[in-house]
Design an enzyme around this catalytic site. Structure first.
Site, PDB file in Angstrom:
ATOM      1  N   ARG A 192       3.659   0.604  10.707  1.00 17.40           N
ATOM      2  CA  ARG A 192       3.152   0.223   9.388  1.00 17.40           C
ATOM      3  C   ARG A 192       2.145  -0.926   9.485  1.00 17.40           C
ATOM      4  NH1 ARG A 192       5.868  -2.801   4.823  1.00 17.40           N
ATOM      5  NH2 ARG A 192       4.934  -2.007   2.893  1.00 17.40           N
ATOM      6  N   HIS A 230       6.802   8.253   7.494  1.00 15.44           N
ATOM      7  CA  HIS A 230       8.011   7.801   6.806  1.00 15.44           C
ATOM      8  C   HIS A 230       9.251   8.532   7.310  1.00 15.44           C
ATOM      9  CE1 HIS A 230       5.751   6.094   3.030  1.00 15.44           C
ATOM     10  NE2 HIS A 230       5.591   5.364   4.122  1.00 15.44           N
ATOM     11  N   HIS A 235      -1.504  -0.887   7.726  1.00 14.41           N
ATOM     12  CA  HIS A 235      -1.925  -1.908   6.754  1.00 14.41           C
ATOM     13  C   HIS A 235      -3.117  -2.714   7.269  1.00 14.41           C
ATOM     14  CE1 HIS A 235       1.407  -2.130   3.585  1.00 14.41           C
ATOM     15  NE2 HIS A 235       1.553  -0.991   4.220  1.00 14.41           N
ATOM     16  N   ASN A 267       2.113  -6.384   1.037  1.00 15.86           N
ATOM     17  CA  ASN A 267       2.504  -6.988   2.311  1.00 15.86           C
ATOM     18  C   ASN A 267       3.574  -8.066   2.189  1.00 15.86           C
ATOM     19  OD1 ASN A 267       0.508  -5.412   3.489  1.00 15.86           O
ATOM     20  ND2 ASN A 267      -1.015  -7.033   3.480  1.00 15.86           N
TER      21      ASN A 267
END
Length: 325
Positions: free
Chosen positions: A62, A193, A66, A94
């Protein structure tokens, strides 16, 4: 006949993705001579971190996502705020959510000892993401390297560009398109996911609706009951639930099968199947063939890792990933 046409459309889109060439200027062999132990140092540190906490694999994956969606894959997400600088860590997607910074710090310390100011923090994120997937049972891919670290960050970019867990399907499609990623990439990268956890605050709306609705749409009733037991309508914001409650630490295509069964944890997961025919077709395609999913996930990760990298004389190689030199 309609089903055959849908599958043909998916295949044509996938072929277009496969045919995309790497124009980033990155090279998998970038550190072969400059720092020959770089990849092993990263792999060993990630292996240790994941062995201590399986969830860390998803956290490192992740972090790379990001990072790349804000200013490109430039390590900007790692920069700490200080008196004169505001980074991306306090952005809504975040703040109190991203993890793995200490693991990156440990990797950077080892790399600086082995090859001072040679391996960028942006490349660390890209390698660690790949190794996290592999260590969780997913596909391996060759990581193109040579990114340099930015000397800037964008709090507004993080707030605007990163998809929220309650995004509409059109918002997801648009935000991915702005990064040069198509609907196949959207579905397949969402398939990341298949590992990791999410906080109650991120999926509460999925359970109770906007106004405390007693019967939200598009969710399996038993799954809804189980989730509510750990995520009340108020309070418990940081309570965790697995994004894939079938095999939460194994990288596979169960996430896609869950979405087919109305057991997607986040709104942004489930709408891929219930709100758009094209994304539904893509979910069905990859839910039916795990090997194809693994292959496409690897290709979409390479594509994402090529978003606006800084190369050549642009940016710098940080000595410490948390601050500029």
């Amino acid at each position: 006949m309609a089903g055959m046409v849908s599958k043909l459309v998916v295949v044509l889109v996938i072929l277009a993705v496969h045919g995309a060439c790497d124009t980033s200027g990155l090279d998998p062999n970038f550190y072969v001579n400059k720092c020959p132990t770089a990849l092993e140092i990263v792999r060993s540190a990630v292996k240790k971190a994941v062995a201590e906490e399986a969830r860390m694999a998803a956290s490192l994956l992740r972090l790379h996502f990001h990072d790349c969606f804000v200013q490109g894959c430039d390590g900007s997400v790692l920069l700490d705020d200080n008196a004169t600088f505001t980074g991306e860590k306090t952005a809504v997607p975040n703040n109190n959510s991203l993890r793995g910074f200490d693991v990156v710090d440990n990797i950077k310390t080892e790399l600086e000892n082995a090859c001072p100011q040679t391996v960028s923090c942006a490349d660390i994120l890209a390698i660690a993401a790949r190794d996290s997937v592999v260590l969780s049972g997913g596909a391996w891919w060759s990581v193109a390297l040579g990114r340099r670290d930015s000397r800037s960050a964008s709090l507004s970019g993080a707030n605007q560009n990163l998809p929220a867990p309650n995004s509409t399907l059109q918002t997801l499609i648009t935000k991915f398109k702005l990064q040069g990623l198509n609907q196949v990439d959207l579905v397949v990268l969402s398939g990341g996911h298949t590992i990791g956890m999410s906080r109650c605050v991120s999926f509460r709306q999925r359970l109770y609706g906007l106004n405390g609705d007693a019967n939200p749409q598009n969710i399996d009733n038993n799954y809804l009951t189980n989730l509510k037991s750990g995520c009340p309508s108020s309070g418990g914001d940081s309570n965790l639930s697995p994004l894939d409650d079938v095999t939460p630490t194994k990288f596979d295509n169960d996430y896609l099968k869950n979405v087919q069964s109305l057991k997607g944890l986040l709104i942004s997961d489930q709408i891929l199947y219930t709100k758009g025919q094209s994304t539904k077709n893509i979910v069905d395609y990859y839910a039916g063939d795990e090997l194809l999913f693994m292959k496409q996930f690897a290709e979409s990760m390479v594509k994402m890792g090529n978003i606006k990298p800084r190369t050549g004389s642009h940016g710098e190689i940080r000595k410490n990933c948390r601050r500029m030199n």
